[in-house]
Design an enzyme around this catalytic site. Sequence first.
Site, PDB file in Angstrom:
ATOM      1  N   ASN A 141      39.530  40.212  40.443  1.00  0.00           N
ATOM      2  CA  ASN A 141      38.886  39.517  39.322  1.00  0.00           C
ATOM      3  C   ASN A 141      38.475  40.423  38.165  1.00  0.00           C
ATOM      4  O   ASN A 141      38.306  39.946  37.044  1.00  0.00           O
ATOM      5  CB  ASN A 141      37.699  38.668  39.814  1.00  0.00           C
ATOM      6  CG  ASN A 141      36.577  39.489  40.379  1.00  0.00           C
ATOM      7  OD1 ASN A 141      36.801  40.573  40.890  1.00  0.00           O
ATOM      8  ND2 ASN A 141      35.371  38.977  40.285  1.00  0.00           N
ATOM      9  N   LYS A 160      43.276  51.747  46.488  1.00  0.00           N
ATOM     10  CA  LYS A 160      44.145  50.582  46.700  1.00  0.00           C
ATOM     11  C   LYS A 160      43.638  49.399  45.871  1.00  0.00           C
ATOM     12  O   LYS A 160      42.611  48.800  46.176  1.00  0.00           O
ATOM     13  CB  LYS A 160      44.155  50.155  48.172  1.00  0.00           C
ATOM     14  CG  LYS A 160      45.250  49.122  48.433  1.00  0.00           C
ATOM     15  CD  LYS A 160      44.930  48.199  49.587  1.00  0.00           C
ATOM     16  CE  LYS A 160      44.315  46.884  49.188  1.00  0.00           C
ATOM     17  NZ  LYS A 160      45.121  46.012  48.328  1.00  0.00           N
ATOM     18  N   GLY A 182      35.058  42.713  47.288  1.00  0.00           N
ATOM     19  CA  GLY A 182      35.980  41.623  47.611  1.00  0.00           C
ATOM     20  C   GLY A 182      35.231  40.504  48.311  1.00  0.00           C
ATOM     21  O   GLY A 182      34.032  40.299  48.082  1.00  0.00           O
ATOM     22  N   GLY A 222      34.706  42.123  53.424  1.00  0.00           N
ATOM     23  CA  GLY A 222      33.627  43.095  53.224  1.00  0.00           C
ATOM     24  C   GLY A 222      32.895  43.392  54.524  1.00  0.00           C
ATOM     25  O   GLY A 222      32.583  44.546  54.828  1.00  0.00           O
ATOM     26  N   GLU A 235      30.540  45.268  48.092  1.00  0.00           N
ATOM     27  CA  GLU A 235      30.047  44.269  47.142  1.00  0.00           C
ATOM     28  C   GLU A 235      30.816  42.996  47.434  1.00  0.00           C
ATOM     29  O   GLU A 235      32.036  42.992  47.363  1.00  0.00           O
ATOM     30  CB  GLU A 235      30.348  44.787  45.724  1.00  0.00           C
ATOM     31  CG  GLU A 235      29.489  44.187  44.670  1.00  0.00           C
ATOM     32  CD  GLU A 235      28.021  44.407  44.988  1.00  0.00           C
ATOM     33  OE1 GLU A 235      27.355  43.386  45.231  1.00  0.00           O
ATOM     34  OE2 GLU A 235      27.570  45.554  45.027  1.00  0.00           O
ATOM     35  N   CYS A 246      31.784  37.385  40.524  1.00  0.00           N
ATOM     36  CA  CYS A 246      30.848  37.300  41.652  1.00  0.00           C
ATOM     37  C   CYS A 246      29.434  37.026  41.163  1.00  0.00           C
ATOM     38  O   CYS A 246      28.586  36.585  41.919  1.00  0.00           O
ATOM     39  CB  CYS A 246      30.920  38.531  42.547  1.00  0.00           C
ATOM     40  SG  CYS A 246      31.070  40.051  41.649  1.00  0.00           S
ATOM     41  N   GLN A 249      44.090  30.125  45.235  1.00  0.00           N
ATOM     42  CA  GLN A 249      42.737  29.955  44.698  1.00  0.00           C
ATOM     43  C   GLN A 249      42.582  28.567  44.067  1.00  0.00           C
ATOM     44  O   GLN A 249      41.548  27.921  44.209  1.00  0.00           O
ATOM     45  CB  GLN A 249      42.458  31.052  43.662  1.00  0.00           C
ATOM     46  CG  GLN A 249      41.042  31.040  43.121  1.00  0.00           C
ATOM     47  CD  GLN A 249      39.983  31.350  44.175  1.00  0.00           C
ATOM     48  OE1 GLN A 249      40.104  32.311  44.918  1.00  0.00           O
ATOM     49  NE2 GLN A 249      38.952  30.515  44.246  1.00  0.00           N
ATOM     50  N   GLU A 284      30.653  30.235  48.608  1.00  0.00           N
ATOM     51  CA  GLU A 284      31.187  30.702  47.340  1.00  0.00           C
ATOM     52  C   GLU A 284      32.561  30.081  47.092  1.00  0.00           C
ATOM     53  O   GLU A 284      33.453  30.188  47.925  1.00  0.00           O
ATOM     54  CB  GLU A 284      31.313  32.227  47.332  1.00  0.00           C
ATOM     55  CG  GLU A 284      31.701  32.760  45.971  1.00  0.00           C
ATOM     56  CD  GLU A 284      31.785  34.279  45.937  1.00  0.00           C
ATOM     57  OE1 GLU A 284      32.401  34.853  46.842  1.00  0.00           O
ATOM     58  OE2 GLU A 284      31.239  34.871  44.992  1.00  0.00           O
ATOM     59  N   GLU A 295      25.945  50.307  42.857  1.00  0.00           N
ATOM     60  CA  GLU A 295      27.005  50.909  42.058  1.00  0.00           C
ATOM     61  C   GLU A 295      26.515  51.089  40.621  1.00  0.00           C
ATOM     62  O   GLU A 295      25.533  50.485  40.211  1.00  0.00           O
ATOM     63  CB  GLU A 295      28.232  49.996  42.046  1.00  0.00           C
ATOM     64  CG  GLU A 295      28.757  49.714  43.443  1.00  0.00           C
ATOM     65  CD  GLU A 295      30.179  49.212  43.417  1.00  0.00           C
ATOM     66  OE1 GLU A 295      31.067  50.014  43.146  1.00  0.00           O
ATOM     67  OE2 GLU A 295      30.387  48.010  43.649  1.00  0.00           O
TER      68      GLU A 295
HETATM   69  P1  ADP Z   1      40.232  37.867  47.918  1.00  0.00           P
HETATM   70  O1  ADP Z   1      40.300  36.788  48.959  1.00  0.00           O
HETATM   71  O2  ADP Z   1      39.392  37.533  46.775  1.00  0.00           O
HETATM   72  O3  ADP Z   1      41.554  38.450  47.569  1.00  0.00           O
HETATM   73  P2  ADP Z   1      39.775  40.049  49.719  1.00  0.00           P
HETATM   74  O4  ADP Z   1      38.482  40.516  50.315  1.00  0.00           O
HETATM   75  O5  ADP Z   1      40.818  39.517  50.609  1.00  0.00           O
HETATM   76  O6  ADP Z   1      39.371  39.041  48.598  1.00  0.00           O
HETATM   77  O7  ADP Z   1      40.416  41.225  48.874  1.00  0.00           O
HETATM   78  C1  ADP Z   1      39.698  42.280  48.277  1.00  0.00           C
HETATM   79  C2  ADP Z   1      40.452  43.576  48.498  1.00  0.00           C
HETATM   80  O8  ADP Z   1      40.452  43.849  49.904  1.00  0.00           O
HETATM   81  C3  ADP Z   1      41.916  43.525  48.080  1.00  0.00           C
HETATM   82  O9  ADP Z   1      42.310  44.779  47.562  1.00  0.00           O
HETATM   83  C4  ADP Z   1      42.621  43.227  49.385  1.00  0.00           C
HETATM   84  O10 ADP Z   1      43.967  43.647  49.392  1.00  0.00           O
HETATM   85  C5  ADP Z   1      41.791  44.033  50.350  1.00  0.00           C
HETATM   86  N1  ADP Z   1      41.889  43.598  51.748  1.00  0.00           N
HETATM   87  C6  ADP Z   1      42.219  42.386  52.236  1.00  0.00           C
HETATM   88  N2  ADP Z   1      42.218  42.387  53.585  1.00  0.00           N
HETATM   89  C7  ADP Z   1      41.873  43.638  53.971  1.00  0.00           C
HETATM   90  C8  ADP Z   1      41.668  44.282  55.230  1.00  0.00           C
HETATM   91  N3  ADP Z   1      41.833  43.650  56.383  1.00  0.00           N
HETATM   92  N4  ADP Z   1      41.285  45.563  55.233  1.00  0.00           N
HETATM   93  C9  ADP Z   1      41.091  46.226  54.079  1.00  0.00           C
HETATM   94  N5  ADP Z   1      41.275  45.692  52.873  1.00  0.00           N
HETATM   95  C10 ADP Z   1      41.650  44.410  52.797  1.00  0.00           C
END
Ligand code: ADP
Length: 480
Positions: free
Chosen positions: A152, A175, A228, A233, A250, A284, A331, A383, A462
Amino acid sequence: MASVSVKSNLIGGEWRDSADGRENRNPSNVADVIGLYASGNAGMVDEAVAAAQAALPAWSTSTPQQRFDILDRAGTEVLARRDELGRLLSREEGKILAEGCGEVARAGQILKFMAGEALRNPGDVLPSVRPGVKVEVTREPVGVVGIITPWNFPIAIPAWKIAPALAYGNTVVFKPAELVPGSAWELVDILHRAGLPHGVLNLVMGKGRDVGQAILDHRGIDAVSFTGSVATGRTAVATVAARGGKVQAEMGGKNPLVVMDDANLDIAVEAAVNGAFYSTGQRCTASSRLIVTKGIHDRFLAAMRERVSALRVGDALAKDTQIGPVVDERQLAQDLRYVEIGKEDGGKAETGGEPVKHDNEGYFMQPVLFSGTTNDMRINREEVFGPVASIIRVGDYEEALATANDTEFGLCAGIATTSLKHAEHFKRHSRAGMVMVNLPTAGVDYHVPFGGAKGSSYGQREQGTYAKEFYTTVKTAYTA
Ligand code: ADP
């Protein structure tokens, strides 16, 4: 025919060739392919960690001036390319152009602020309780930092994690979210060209369950900063903490905006429309619960209905668009499902809530305003992360405050009031990490701490000077 080049990962200062890449598509126009971006894997995370570890001794002892110069140069380039990068950001994420350009400018400002932080990293010198002994307390980098970001804020969130990590002498494995690799790639390219030594900043794009999970699991990564969803999280916190790593996360929000009888109606409506719906409600800090006292309720509802129904939804890049598309199909389906849930639970959709037809095929929906909702309904507890907001009618300030705090989240809370007494009381008693008075809940400064209470956040704050709490560790030295 020339093949389209794949934007690649950066490991140890080298851009890795990649034969195939994932398409980055424009949510305003799914026929528009922005580019192809490499998708990494756990093996690449291993290599990136090795590169970051190799680069750490030199970078962590580099001069503050060296770190300042690189971050400052990168900030200058980001600001100079604001319009171009803002366009890319809006094209890949879907927020409108003014917001996209604003976010890029913010990233540039963060880089410049954090450049200064490299020079402002003071410690303490104290007399010991023992005679003839001096005590020094200094801050040192944590080590190799893993950074995982959401879609976002495609450039601001990467900037507000990467910049302090580098400023305080850490090396990074980064990443970005799969949906928005374009802005992240540009940011890394800019920092790389600004003169970062090889291996200090490594980019591994790819899937969360592969690359993200490998970052969480990797014992060579000393600290992980994550933004995320709540579910991911919590996994991040549990996984990193279990192996003894440092972690901050966060996550979500269900942010309230309290509107008091004594509020200036125009200010309250402006704060609610902006806070709930700008950036398509995909912040968020968005205010999805509008908690309104009974004396102003009907006037507020009428004014909101008029404003929200007039919001122009369309292509993020078109000049007169106020609300861009939702980020992707998944979404959009989630947002529309919550509209149905809100109705089934007894809320009244005053306006909006339908998909919007457009010349381009994209993920458009009309922002929806619910009335007649109660705080126990699912749309007020979970949310949604879309242009969905609901009004909760309450009797008085005490009920408003209790309702605002009755949530598992606590990122941001707002109040619209002309009463100093209520404003001061709310600031003190709101169980949120950030409080806004007569302002939208979304929209924060970059030089002050960002973060929430309760289920919204885990670990240190942060941004601003407080970022050092996460990106440094303290050493206490005694000298006789
Ligand atoms: P959204 O559903 O809003 O995409 P996520 O929490 O899935 O939120 O994504 C936030 C970040 O976490 C992205 O960079 C995503 O690729 C990463 N992510 C998703 N699943 C995992 C995981 N199992 N371990 C680590 N990072 C992840």
